[in-house]
Design an enzyme around this catalytic site. Structure first.
Site, short mmCIF file in Angstrom:
data_model
loop_
_atom_site.label_atom_id
_atom_site.label_comp_id
_atom_site.label_asym_id
_atom_site.label_seq_id
_atom_site.Cartn_x
_atom_site.Cartn_y
_atom_site.Cartn_z
N SER A 1 18.06 -42.57 -8.26
CA SER A 1 16.85 -41.77 -8.42
C SER A 1 17.08 -40.51 -9.23
CB SER A 1 16.30 -41.38 -7.04
OG SER A 1 17.25 -40.62 -6.31
N GLU B 1 0.82 -1.21 0.00
CA GLU B 1 0.00 0.00 0.00
C GLU B 1 0.86 1.26 0.00
OE1 GLU B 1 -1.99 -2.79 3.09
OE2 GLU B 1 -0.05 -2.59 2.08
N ALA C 1 12.63 -44.38 -6.92
CA ALA C 1 14.01 -44.88 -6.93
C ALA C 1 14.01 -46.30 -7.48
CB ALA C 1 14.62 -44.86 -5.54
N TRP D 1 18.28 -38.91 -12.79
CA TRP D 1 17.11 -38.06 -12.61
C TRP D 1 15.92 -38.71 -13.28
CZ3 TRP D 1 17.89 -34.27 -9.29
CH2 TRP D 1 19.17 -33.76 -9.13
#
Length: 326
Positions: free
Chosen positions: A169, A53, A163, A171
């Site tokens: 895991s 504001e 995984a 990518w």
């Protein structure tokens, strides 16, 4: 769409620019309009800086007198790091204020709107309230419950595997989805992982966005191994509900759970997840020897399914992002 709604939509756009800056304060946008023309705009700056504001009024200058102020969240009526926004509004001569939602903070909670009305300012409330509430969900949740809003992030195959049988895991999803996940980190003030994730992946858990200087607090459930890239971090060994209480006291508005199946399942089992952000890769892995995203969670029957509501679906690169409120 009415004029008030059109202007509130613009205030929401402005508030997006404050998403990384404002916490632990709310990210707010404001627009000053006079005779149908926008004469000032602003969004909340870093803690200690001006609120939306005040920024919008300063840019409007003398044109604010007799004008309308449209702001996503109820203006504060108390002094904190900055002075009361209500007094700045009155000093500027604003004739009408349009609010998205009231601020549930105990120091505000209707006092801002009441102060303006008592001074003769017309106040309209609830304009695009659903959209504003969605944008400010972490802040509103924190102020109502004292705990951060919990987002559980998962990157999985089509069959929910995070995984492989050998433990790998990285990518599962592509570059675009991982970049999007860094934005999620940047929107969070804390990231939670389990010690197993730290030992297996040695993640940095940083946002790594251009121009960003503040990084989220990194929390490890258990002991982080010496030399891990996650250091420095908060190592926590207690109940996850107690952890959220502690993070809430520290001013964390949103926490991102990025752990493995055990950590994510722990938060889901305790009913502490507010939203899933689930990245789905167009790949399958099969169940034999692999690890499911919620592999540590058990459900006795169909009647016991934990159901949510899909709020957004979009393609990111070759992957799909699914946002689910729970």
């Amino acid at each position: 769409m009415s004029t008030d709604a059109t202007l509130m939509a613009r205030a929401l756009e402005l508030a997006d620019a404050a998403r990384h800056l404002a916490p632990p304060n709310p990210w707010v946008g404001a627009v000053v309009v006079r005779d149908g023309q926008v004469v000032g705009e602003g969004f909340t700056r870093e803690p200690g800086g001006p609120h939306a504001e005040v920024v919008a009024l300063a840019r409007a200058g003398d044109a604010a007198r007799g004008a309308t102020l449209v702001v996503t969240l109820e203006p504060c009526a108390h002094s904190g790091r900055t002075g009361p926004c209500t007094e700045a509004i009155l000093a500027a001569g604003i004739a009408r204020v349009v609010l998205g939602v009231r601020d549930p903070d105990v120091l505000v909670a209707g006092r801002g709107a009441a102060r303006l009305r008592a001074a003769g300012v017309e106040v309209a409330e609830g304009v695009l309230a659903e959209q504003v509430s969605a944008q400010l969900a972490p802040y509103l949740w924190h102020r109502r419950h004292g705990r951060p809003f919990v987002v559980a992030k998962v990157a999985a195959t089509l069959d929910g595997i995070v995984a492989m049988a050998d433990g790998s895991s990285q990518w599962i999803t592509g570059d675009a989805a991982r970049e999007d996940a860094h934005e999620l980190r940047a929107q969070s003030q804390a990231i939670v992982v389990g010690a197993g994730t730290v030992r297996r992946d040695d993640p940095r858990l940083t946002a790594r966005l251009a121009g960003r200087t503040l990084e989220p607090l990194r929390v490890v459930l258990g002991d982080a191994p010496p030399g891990a890239r996650v250091h420095p971090c908060l190592e926590y060994r207690g109940d996850v509900a107690d952890l959220l209480d502690e993070l809430g006291r520290r001013g964390v508005l949103q926490v991102l759970v990025e752990g493995g199946p055990r950590t994510t399942s722990q938060f889901v089992e305790a009913g502490l997840v507010n939203q899933f952000v689930w990245y789905i890769a167009p790949a399958v892995a099969g169940a034999r020897g692999t690890h499911g995203a919620l592999g540590a969670l058990s459900t006795a029957s169909i009647a016991s399914l934990r159901r949510g509501r899909v709020v957004r679906v979009r393609q990111i690169g070759e992957d799909v992002r699914l946002d689910v409120e729970v």
